[in-house]
Design a protein around this motif. Structure first.
Motif: not given
Length: 369
Positions: A24-43
């Motif tokens: 579960i933690a790994g999935c959460g980290a993956k989700e977070e990492n994906v979003k961190k890759k995107v610049e100017n992603l709406p808050a």
């Protein structure tokens, strides 16, 4: 010995618990990492751990429904959303119950299709009161008056006009026609208005008969109705059939072929792979259909919902551009044309960048890796 077994059982259980927690933690980290890759992603998108949306369609059992649901699901999942789809198969009670369940769930947004009664308006108001974002396709017009809701439609006026103009172009301003149409649905009401205007513009167009029913067996019932009409009018007395829905055109085409009356030509609305196959069959009476790519409609609705979830401005209404597909244009292809290859014949078919923001493109690219 008993203590040893208990200890081993306890250790095994703890290892399973730890493994699940790590997963579960790994999935959460993956989700977070994906979003961190995107610049100017709406808050609002970045801060939400999981976005859940539902796609709820009243009608079903046809290719248009399957394509629409697939388009919304594919686009939503490409953005990283969890997407659940449901077709009520023309059952009003099931449709309204699905909306009620959505209002009482943890869903963030809902795409509605073919909500056509006051109860739908009340259900959407409840969704909005709970802060749930809503996009509605081919639904009752009052939904556009609810703050925050976007009502999308095929350009029904253009669809009807394309088909009827092609009928007049090929059959002339004096022709005997059968009209296949059913009342009670917003898109049908809009298409009927164009039909009535066309009869006024061309008084030589004479409606001999009309038929229409919306059910799980629309095509079969239409086939039977048209077959009965053919016994009343010998060859030369019917020039064309205007079918305001492809389910009507499918049934009409079968009736004409079985009766050997393919001199009567069909001008329809909507398209699917099955429709394209019928149109391209040798001596097919179905010679033209006006359509919008149903999969693209689902995708655009998903983008609009994403913009709402991001807190971005969206319109109250939006019409998707229509195209005319003729039997003649399909004949020019070297191979049988389907929805995948239709863009080779119809420029721009199935593609649009409407409401596709840069952050969406970047989010889809990040999720694809």
């Amino acid at each position: 010995m008993i203590r040893t077994k208990s200890r081993l059982k306890f250790q095994t259980t703890m290892m399973l618990v730890l493994a699940v927690a790590v997963l579960i933690a790994g999935c959460g980290a993956k989700e977070e990492n994906v979003k961190k890759k995107v610049e100017n992603l709406p808050a609002r998108i970045a801060e939400k751990e999981q976005i859940n949306i539902k796609v709820i369609r009243k009608i079903g059992g046809d290719d248009h429904t399957a394509q629409f649901l697939a388009g919304a699901k594919q686009e939503g999942e490409a953005l990283g959303f969890k997407v659940d789809t449901f077709s009520a198969q023309n059952d009003t009670a099931k449709f309204l119950d699905a909306l009620e369940q959505a209002a009482d769930s943890n869903v963030d947004g809902v795409i509605i299709s073919h909500g056509d009664d006051p109860a739908t308006v009340a259900a959407v108001k409840k969704l909005r009161d709970k802060g749930i974002e809503v996009v509605a396709f081919d639904s009752v017009g009052e939904l556009a008056d609810i703050p925050g809701v976007t009502l999308t439609s095929q350009d029904d006026e253009a669809l009807a006009q394309y088909a009827l103009d092609q009928l007049v172009k090929e059959q002339g301003e004096v022709a005997n026609i059968i009209y296949l149409w059913v009342d009670g649905f917003p898109p049908m009401v809009r298409r009927n208005a164009v039909y009535k205007d066309t009869l006024v513009k061309y008084p030589g167009l004479k409606e001999l008969e009309r038929f229409g029913v919306a059910s799980e067996n629309t095509s079969v019932e239409t086939q039977n109705a048209v077959a009965a009409m053919l016994t009343k009018y010998p060859k030369g007395e019917i020039d064309a059939i205007y079918a305001s829905w492809d389910a009507f055109a499918i049934g009409a085409a079968r009736a004409l072929v079985e009766a050997g009356r393919t001199e009567i030509k069909i001008y329809g609305i909507d398209v699917s792979n099955a429709d394209l196959q019928t149109i391209q069959e040798e001596n097919s009476p179905w010679v033209a259909t006006a359509a919008v790519d149903a999969k693209m409609i689902g995708a655009v609705d998903a983008r609009l919902l994403a913009k709402k979830l991001a807190g971005e401005e969206t319109p109250a209404t939006y019409n998707l551009e229509a195209s005319l597909i003729t039997q003649e244009s399909l004949k020019g292809a070297s191979e049988t044309v389907n929805l995948a290859t239709l863009p080779d014949i119809i420029k721009g078919w199935g593609t649009t960048d409407a409401f596709e923001e840069d952050w969406m493109k970047a989010l889809k690219a990040a999720n694809a890796k």
